[in-house]
Design a protein around this motif. Structure first.
Motif, PDB file in Angstrom:
ATOM      1  N   ASN A  70       0.833  -1.199   0.000  1.00 22.50           N
ATOM      2  CA  ASN A  70       0.000   0.000   0.000  1.00 22.50           C
ATOM      3  C   ASN A  70       0.869   1.250   0.000  1.00 22.50           C
ATOM      4  N   GLY A  71       0.507   2.218  -0.795  1.00 22.75           N
ATOM      5  CA  GLY A  71       1.201   3.495  -0.750  1.00 22.75           C
ATOM      6  C   GLY A  71       1.882   3.893  -2.039  1.00 22.75           C
ATOM      7  N   VAL A  72       2.097   2.941  -2.960  1.00 27.19           N
ATOM      8  CA  VAL A  72       2.660   3.306  -4.262  1.00 27.19           C
ATOM      9  C   VAL A  72       1.535   3.176  -5.274  1.00 27.19           C
ATOM     10  N   LEU A  73       1.145   4.284  -5.849  1.00 28.09           N
ATOM     11  CA  LEU A  73       0.029   4.333  -6.780  1.00 28.09           C
ATOM     12  C   LEU A  73       0.379   3.666  -8.101  1.00 28.09           C
ATOM     13  N   CYS A  74      -0.468   2.744  -8.535  1.00 37.07           N
ATOM     14  CA  CYS A  74      -0.356   2.145  -9.866  1.00 37.07           C
ATOM     15  C   CYS A  74      -1.482   2.739 -10.707  1.00 37.07           C
ATOM     16  N   ARG A  75      -1.115   3.583 -11.633  1.00 41.39           N
ATOM     17  CA  ARG A  75      -2.120   4.266 -12.449  1.00 41.39           C
ATOM     18  C   ARG A  75      -2.868   3.310 -13.364  1.00 41.39           C
ATOM     19  N   CYS A  76      -2.284   2.159 -13.672  1.00 39.53           N
ATOM     20  CA  CYS A  76      -2.911   1.189 -14.580  1.00 39.53           C
ATOM     21  C   CYS A  76      -3.772   0.169 -13.844  1.00 39.53           C
ATOM     22  N   GLY A  77      -3.690   0.155 -12.517  1.00 40.84           N
ATOM     23  CA  GLY A  77      -4.516  -0.744 -11.723  1.00 40.84           C
ATOM     24  C   GLY A  77      -4.105  -2.204 -11.794  1.00 40.84           C
ATOM     25  N   THR A  78      -2.814  -2.466 -11.885  1.00 40.24           N
ATOM     26  CA  THR A  78      -2.352  -3.854 -11.972  1.00 40.24           C
ATOM     27  C   THR A  78      -2.127  -4.486 -10.593  1.00 40.24           C
ATOM     28  N   TYR A  79      -2.864  -4.037  -9.616  1.00 38.73           N
ATOM     29  CA  TYR A  79      -2.670  -4.527  -8.249  1.00 38.73           C
ATOM     30  C   TYR A  79      -2.771  -6.045  -8.113  1.00 38.73           C
ATOM     31  N   PRO A  80      -3.705  -6.721  -8.789  1.00 38.64           N
ATOM     32  CA  PRO A  80      -3.727  -8.190  -8.675  1.00 38.64           C
ATOM     33  C   PRO A  80      -2.447  -8.831  -9.214  1.00 38.64           C
ATOM     34  N   ARG A  81      -1.896  -8.291 -10.281  1.00 37.62           N
ATOM     35  CA  ARG A  81      -0.648  -8.841 -10.820  1.00 37.62           C
ATOM     36  C   ARG A  81       0.530  -8.501  -9.916  1.00 37.62           C
ATOM     37  N   ILE A  82       0.500  -7.328  -9.307  1.00 39.18           N
ATOM     38  CA  ILE A  82       1.552  -6.962  -8.354  1.00 39.18           C
ATOM     39  C   ILE A  82       1.538  -7.940  -7.190  1.00 39.18           C
ATOM     40  N   GLU A  83       0.364  -8.212  -6.650  1.00 39.24           N
ATOM     41  CA  GLU A  83       0.246  -9.157  -5.536  1.00 39.24           C
ATOM     42  C   GLU A  83       0.754 -10.538  -5.946  1.00 39.24           C
ATOM     43  N   ALA A  84       0.384 -10.989  -7.137  1.00 36.05           N
ATOM     44  CA  ALA A  84       0.834 -12.294  -7.624  1.00 36.05           C
ATOM     45  C   ALA A  84       2.350 -12.324  -7.800  1.00 36.05           C
ATOM     46  N   ALA A  85       2.919 -11.223  -8.275  1.00 36.28           N
ATOM     47  CA  ALA A  85       4.373 -11.162  -8.467  1.00 36.28           C
ATOM     48  C   ALA A  85       5.108 -11.193  -7.136  1.00 36.28           C
ATOM     49  N   VAL A  86       4.597 -10.500  -6.140  1.00 36.23           N
ATOM     50  CA  VAL A  86       5.235 -10.521  -4.818  1.00 36.23           C
ATOM     51  C   VAL A  86       5.171 -11.930  -4.244  1.00 36.23           C
ATOM     52  N   GLN A  87       4.034 -12.597  -4.396  1.00 35.78           N
ATOM     53  CA  GLN A  87       3.906 -13.976  -3.909  1.00 35.78           C
ATOM     54  C   GLN A  87       4.874 -14.891  -4.649  1.00 35.78           C
ATOM     55  N   ARG A  88       4.990 -14.734  -5.962  1.00 33.92           N
ATOM     56  CA  ARG A  88       5.913 -15.554  -6.757  1.00 33.92           C
ATOM     57  C   ARG A  88       7.351 -15.315  -6.314  1.00 33.92           C
ATOM     58  N   ALA A  89       7.708 -14.064  -6.097  1.00 32.75           N
ATOM     59  CA  ALA A  89       9.067 -13.738  -5.653  1.00 32.75           C
ATOM     60  C   ALA A  89       9.336 -14.331  -4.274  1.00 32.75           C
ATOM     61  N   ALA A  90       8.347 -14.260  -3.387  1.00 33.81           N
ATOM     62  CA  ALA A  90       8.514 -14.838  -2.046  1.00 33.81           C
ATOM     63  C   ALA A  90       8.792 -16.332  -2.149  1.00 33.81           C
ATOM     64  N   GLU A  91       8.080 -17.017  -3.009  1.00 32.45           N
ATOM     65  CA  GLU A  91       8.284 -18.453  -3.192  1.00 32.45           C
ATOM     66  C   GLU A  91       9.660 -18.732  -3.771  1.00 32.45           C
ATOM     67  N   ALA A  92      10.087 -17.899  -4.711  1.00 27.75           N
ATOM     68  CA  ALA A  92      11.413 -18.086  -5.336  1.00 27.75           C
ATOM     69  C   ALA A  92      12.537 -17.808  -4.351  1.00 27.75           C
ATOM     70  N   MET A  93      12.305 -16.896  -3.433  1.00 28.94           N
ATOM     71  CA  MET A  93      13.343 -16.489  -2.489  1.00 28.94           C
ATOM     72  C   MET A  93      13.370 -17.362  -1.230  1.00 28.94           C
ATOM     73  N   ALA A  94      12.313 -18.147  -1.009  1.00 25.48           N
ATOM     74  CA  ALA A  94      12.219 -18.966   0.206  1.00 25.48           C
ATOM     75  C   ALA A  94      13.287 -20.022   0.205  1.00 25.48           C
ATOM     76  N   PRO A  95      13.905 -20.233   1.350  1.00 26.59           N
ATOM     77  CA  PRO A  95      14.897 -21.310   1.448  1.00 26.59           C
ATOM     78  C   PRO A  95      14.243 -22.640   1.138  1.00 26.59           C
ATOM     79  N   LYS A  96      14.929 -23.447   0.382  1.00 27.38           N
ATOM     80  CA  LYS A  96      14.411 -24.774   0.028  1.00 27.38           C
ATOM     81  C   LYS A  96      14.534 -25.710   1.225  1.00 27.38           C
ATOM     82  N   ALA A  97      13.491 -26.479   1.472  1.00 27.97           N
ATOM     83  CA  ALA A  97      13.498 -27.435   2.581  1.00 27.97           C
ATOM     84  C   ALA A  97      14.483 -28.556   2.276  1.00 27.97           C
ATOM     85  N   GLU A  98      15.242 -28.903   3.268  1.00 32.03           N
ATOM     86  CA  GLU A  98      16.194 -30.003   3.113  1.00 32.03           C
ATOM     87  C   GLU A  98      15.495 -31.309   3.442  1.00 32.03           C
ATOM     88  N   GLY A  99      15.856 -32.354   2.709  1.00 32.45           N
ATOM     89  CA  GLY A  99      15.233 -33.594   3.061  1.00 32.45           C
ATOM     90  C   GLY A  99      15.413 -34.574   2.048  1.00 32.45           C
TER      91      GLY A  99
END
Length: 100
Positions: free
Chosen positions: A71-100
């Protein structure tokens, strides 16, 4: 911190990271492309840097935490759902892989 509201004299001697400092291959940048977030480009730098800061503070955010944290950075094009999806994708990519 948003550069547009920070007086230069308040950052003398501090380390400053800009989007150029991410190097172009950061997981958030890659997720932005994979989720086709960019439209006009007006907010991209601010959105990406805010997403990086969010994921550094909270590597596994919920959808609500992503919406709140972005919240707080205005997206004039309204791509908020894609922004949310990209942040979630990045979080998954950055998460440490479980050892096992």
């Amino acid at each position: 911190m948003r550069a547009c509201v920070v007086p230069l004299k308040s950052v003398v001697g501090l380390e400053i990271r800009s989007i150029e400092g991410l190097g172009g291959g950061h997981p958030v940048q890659l997720a932005w492309l994979e989720e086709q977030v960019p439209q006009c480009g007006y907010c991209q730098t601010g959105q990406i840097m805010q997403a990086v800061a969010l994921l550094e503070a909270n590597p596994r955010p919920t959808a609500e935490q992503i919406r709140e944290g972005m919240n707080g950075v205005l997206c004039r094009c309204g791509t908020y759902p894609r922004i949310e999806a990209a942040v979630q994708r990045a979080a998954e990519a950055m998460a440490p892989k479980a050892e096992g």
